[in-house]
Design a protein around this motif. Structure first.
Motif, PDB file in Angstrom:
ATOM      1  N   ILE A 183       0.824  -1.205   0.000  1.00 42.74           N
ATOM      2  CA  ILE A 183       0.000   0.000   0.000  1.00 42.74           C
ATOM      3  C   ILE A 183       0.859   1.255   0.000  1.00 42.74           C
ATOM      4  O   ILE A 183       0.544   2.226  -0.692  1.00 42.74           O
ATOM      5  N   VAL A 184       1.968   1.252   0.738  1.00 43.14           N
ATOM      6  CA  VAL A 184       2.892   2.401   0.708  1.00 43.14           C
ATOM      7  C   VAL A 184       3.416   2.598  -0.707  1.00 43.14           C
ATOM      8  O   VAL A 184       3.495   3.731  -1.209  1.00 43.14           O
ATOM      9  N   SER A 185       3.768   1.519  -1.372  1.00 40.81           N
ATOM     10  CA  SER A 185       4.266   1.623  -2.745  1.00 40.81           C
ATOM     11  C   SER A 185       3.205   2.179  -3.679  1.00 40.81           C
ATOM     12  O   SER A 185       3.503   3.030  -4.537  1.00 40.81           O
ATOM     13  N   ALA A 186       1.973   1.732  -3.522  1.00 44.98           N
ATOM     14  CA  ALA A 186       0.886   2.242  -4.371  1.00 44.98           C
ATOM     15  C   ALA A 186       0.670   3.739  -4.140  1.00 44.98           C
ATOM     16  O   ALA A 186       0.534   4.512  -5.092  1.00 44.98           O
ATOM     17  N   PHE A 187       0.652   4.154  -2.874  1.00 42.49           N
ATOM     18  CA  PHE A 187       0.489   5.576  -2.580  1.00 42.49           C
ATOM     19  C   PHE A 187       1.682   6.382  -3.070  1.00 42.49           C
ATOM     20  O   PHE A 187       1.532   7.529  -3.504  1.00 42.49           O
ATOM     21  N   ALA A 188       2.877   5.824  -3.015  1.00 40.06           N
ATOM     22  CA  ALA A 188       4.064   6.526  -3.508  1.00 40.06           C
ATOM     23  C   ALA A 188       3.975   6.737  -5.020  1.00 40.06           C
ATOM     24  O   ALA A 188       4.341   7.799  -5.534  1.00 40.06           O
ATOM     25  N   ILE A 189       3.484   5.744  -5.722  1.00 47.83           N
ATOM     26  CA  ILE A 189       3.322   5.883  -7.174  1.00 47.83           C
ATOM     27  C   ILE A 189       2.290   6.952  -7.493  1.00 47.83           C
ATOM     28  O   ILE A 189       2.509   7.805  -8.360  1.00 47.83           O
ATOM     29  N   ILE A 190       1.165   6.928  -6.770  1.00 49.41           N
ATOM     30  CA  ILE A 190       0.135   7.951  -6.980  1.00 49.41           C
ATOM     31  C   ILE A 190       0.688   9.333  -6.639  1.00 49.41           C
ATOM     32  O   ILE A 190       0.488  10.300  -7.380  1.00 49.41           O
ATOM     33  N   GLY A 191       1.392   9.429  -5.520  1.00 48.02           N
ATOM     34  CA  GLY A 191       1.975  10.710  -5.117  1.00 48.02           C
ATOM     35  C   GLY A 191       3.005  11.217  -6.103  1.00 48.02           C
ATOM     36  O   GLY A 191       3.147  12.431  -6.311  1.00 48.02           O
ATOM     37  N   MET A 232       2.886  10.812  -9.289  1.00 49.32           N
ATOM     38  CA  MET A 232       2.206  11.269 -10.498  1.00 49.32           C
ATOM     39  C   MET A 232       1.537  12.633 -10.294  1.00 49.32           C
ATOM     40  O   MET A 232       1.237  13.324 -11.254  1.00 49.32           O
ATOM     41  N   LEU A 233       1.286  13.017  -9.045  1.00 54.22           N
ATOM     42  CA  LEU A 233       0.586  14.275  -8.761  1.00 54.22           C
ATOM     43  C   LEU A 233       1.541  15.464  -8.783  1.00 54.22           C
ATOM     44  O   LEU A 233       2.729  15.334  -8.585  1.00 54.22           O
ATOM     45  N   ARG A 234       0.974  16.613  -9.007  1.00 59.63           N
ATOM     46  CA  ARG A 234       1.721  17.869  -8.923  1.00 59.63           C
ATOM     47  C   ARG A 234       1.057  18.720  -7.867  1.00 59.63           C
ATOM     48  O   ARG A 234      -0.169  18.759  -7.833  1.00 59.63           O
ATOM     49  N   PRO A 235       1.701  19.416  -7.013  1.00 64.81           N
ATOM     50  CA  PRO A 235       3.142  19.466  -6.780  1.00 64.81           C
ATOM     51  C   PRO A 235       3.633  18.197  -6.086  1.00 64.81           C
ATOM     52  O   PRO A 235       2.845  17.426  -5.558  1.00 64.81           O
ATOM     53  N   LYS A 236       4.918  18.028  -6.094  1.00 72.35           N
ATOM     54  CA  LYS A 236       5.526  16.815  -5.549  1.00 72.35           C
ATOM     55  C   LYS A 236       5.348  16.700  -4.037  1.00 72.35           C
ATOM     56  O   LYS A 236       5.537  15.638  -3.470  1.00 72.35           O
ATOM     57  N   SER A 237       4.972  17.776  -3.381  1.00 76.64           N
ATOM     58  CA  SER A 237       4.789  17.719  -1.933  1.00 76.64           C
ATOM     59  C   SER A 237       3.629  16.808  -1.544  1.00 76.64           C
ATOM     60  O   SER A 237       3.537  16.360  -0.401  1.00 76.64           O
ATOM     61  N   PHE A 238       2.730  16.491  -2.473  1.00 72.79           N
ATOM     62  CA  PHE A 238       1.653  15.558  -2.189  1.00 72.79           C
ATOM     63  C   PHE A 238       2.186  14.157  -1.915  1.00 72.79           C
ATOM     64  O   PHE A 238       1.533  13.372  -1.229  1.00 72.79           O
ATOM     65  N   ALA A 239       3.346  13.837  -2.433  1.00 72.59           N
ATOM     66  CA  ALA A 239       3.899  12.501  -2.220  1.00 72.59           C
ATOM     67  C   ALA A 239       4.118  12.235  -0.735  1.00 72.59           C
ATOM     68  O   ALA A 239       3.870  11.134  -0.248  1.00 72.59           O
ATOM     69  N   GLY A 240       4.547  13.242   0.001  1.00 73.23           N
ATOM     70  CA  GLY A 240       4.745  13.078   1.435  1.00 73.23           C
ATOM     71  C   GLY A 240       3.436  12.885   2.176  1.00 73.23           C
ATOM     72  O   GLY A 240       3.360  12.127   3.146  1.00 73.23           O
ATOM     73  N   LEU A 241       2.385  13.549   1.721  1.00 73.46           N
ATOM     74  CA  LEU A 241       1.083  13.398   2.363  1.00 73.46           C
ATOM     75  C   LEU A 241       0.536  11.994   2.191  1.00 73.46           C
ATOM     76  O   LEU A 241      -0.169  11.468   3.047  1.00 73.46           O
ATOM     77  N   LEU A 242       0.829  11.393   1.057  1.00 74.30           N
ATOM     78  CA  LEU A 242       0.292  10.073   0.766  1.00 74.30           C
ATOM     79  C   LEU A 242       1.242   8.951   1.161  1.00 74.30           C
ATOM     80  O   LEU A 242       0.984   7.795   0.871  1.00 74.30           O
ATOM     81  N   GLY A 243       2.336   9.278   1.820  1.00 76.84           N
ATOM     82  CA  GLY A 243       3.362   8.287   2.095  1.00 76.84           C
ATOM     83  C   GLY A 243       3.000   7.231   3.109  1.00 76.84           C
ATOM     84  O   GLY A 243       2.697   6.100   2.763  1.00 76.84           O
ATOM     85  N   ALA A 244       3.007   7.567   4.380  1.00 71.76           N
ATOM     86  CA  ALA A 244       2.940   6.531   5.397  1.00 71.76           C
ATOM     87  C   ALA A 244       1.579   6.376   6.045  1.00 71.76           C
ATOM     88  O   ALA A 244       1.021   5.278   6.064  1.00 71.76           O
ATOM     89  N   ALA A 245       1.036   7.428   6.597  1.00 70.37           N
ATOM     90  CA  ALA A 245      -0.152   7.300   7.450  1.00 70.37           C
ATOM     91  C   ALA A 245      -1.351   6.665   6.750  1.00 70.37           C
ATOM     92  O   ALA A 245      -1.940   5.724   7.293  1.00 70.37           O
ATOM     93  N   PRO A 246      -1.762   7.123   5.569  1.00 76.08           N
ATOM     94  CA  PRO A 246      -2.930   6.487   4.959  1.00 76.08           C
ATOM     95  C   PRO A 246      -2.695   5.018   4.624  1.00 76.08           C
ATOM     96  O   PRO A 246      -3.587   4.182   4.801  1.00 76.08           O
ATOM     97  N   SER A 247      -1.513   4.701   4.190  1.00 75.30           N
ATOM     98  CA  SER A 247      -1.245   3.319   3.801  1.00 75.30           C
ATOM     99  C   SER A 247      -1.171   2.399   5.011  1.00 75.30           C
ATOM    100  O   SER A 247      -1.678   1.272   4.967  1.00 75.30           O
TER     101      SER A 247
END
Length: 115
Positions: free
Chosen positions: A14-22, A24-39
Motif C-alpha cells: 500500500i505504501v508503494s501504491a500511494f508513492a506511485i500515486i503521489g 504522479m501528482l503535482r506538486p511533488k509535496s503531495f507525495a509526502g502526504l500520501l506516504g505513510a499514514a494512509p497506507s
C-alpha cells in the motif's frame, strides 16, 4: 509472526501504491502526504476486518477520523501560536497538544467509536 509478516507485506504494497500515486501528482509535496499514514491505516483496517469483522473496523475507522480532526485542530493551534503570539516551537507544541487531547477525547466521548 504471521500477522507481523502480513502487516509488513500489506503495508509495503500500500505504501508503494500511494508513492506511485503521489509521484504522479503535482506538486511533488503531495507525495509526502500520501506516504505513510494512509497506507498504514489501510493495512491495519484490512487486517482487522479479517480478524475482527466489519463492526470492529467501523469503530476503528471512526476513531481514526476523530484523530485526524484533532490533528487538524492541533496544526491550526500551532500555526496560530507560532505566527500570531510569536511563541517558541516547544511551548507552542505543548500547548497545542492540550488542544489535540481535548478535541480527540471530546469527539470520542461525544460520538463514541461506533458508526
Amino acid at each position: 509472526m504471521t500477522e507481523h509478516l502480513l502487516r509488513f507485506v500489506a503495508g509495503g504494497l500500500i505504501v508503494s501504491a500511494f508513492a506511485i500515486i503521489g509521484d504522479m501528482l503535482r506538486p511533488k509535496s503531495f507525495a509526502g502526504l500520501l506516504g505513510a499514514a494512509p497506507s498504514v491505516a489501510l493495512a491495519t483496517l484490512g487486517i482487522a476486518v479479517v480478524q475482527h469483522g466489519p463492526h470492529y473496523v467501523a469503530a476503528e475507522s471512526w476513531t481514526m477520523i476523530y484523530g485526524a480532526i484533532a490533528l487538524a485542530c492541533y496544526s491550526l493551534a500551532v500555526c496560530h501560536l507560532l505566527m500570531r503570539f510569536r511563541l517558541a516551537a516547544l511551548p507552542a507544541t505543548i500547548l497545542a497538544f492540550a488542544v489535540w487531547l481535548v478535541v480527540a477525547f471530546g469527539l470520542l466521548a461525544g460520538f463514541g467509536g461506533a458508526a
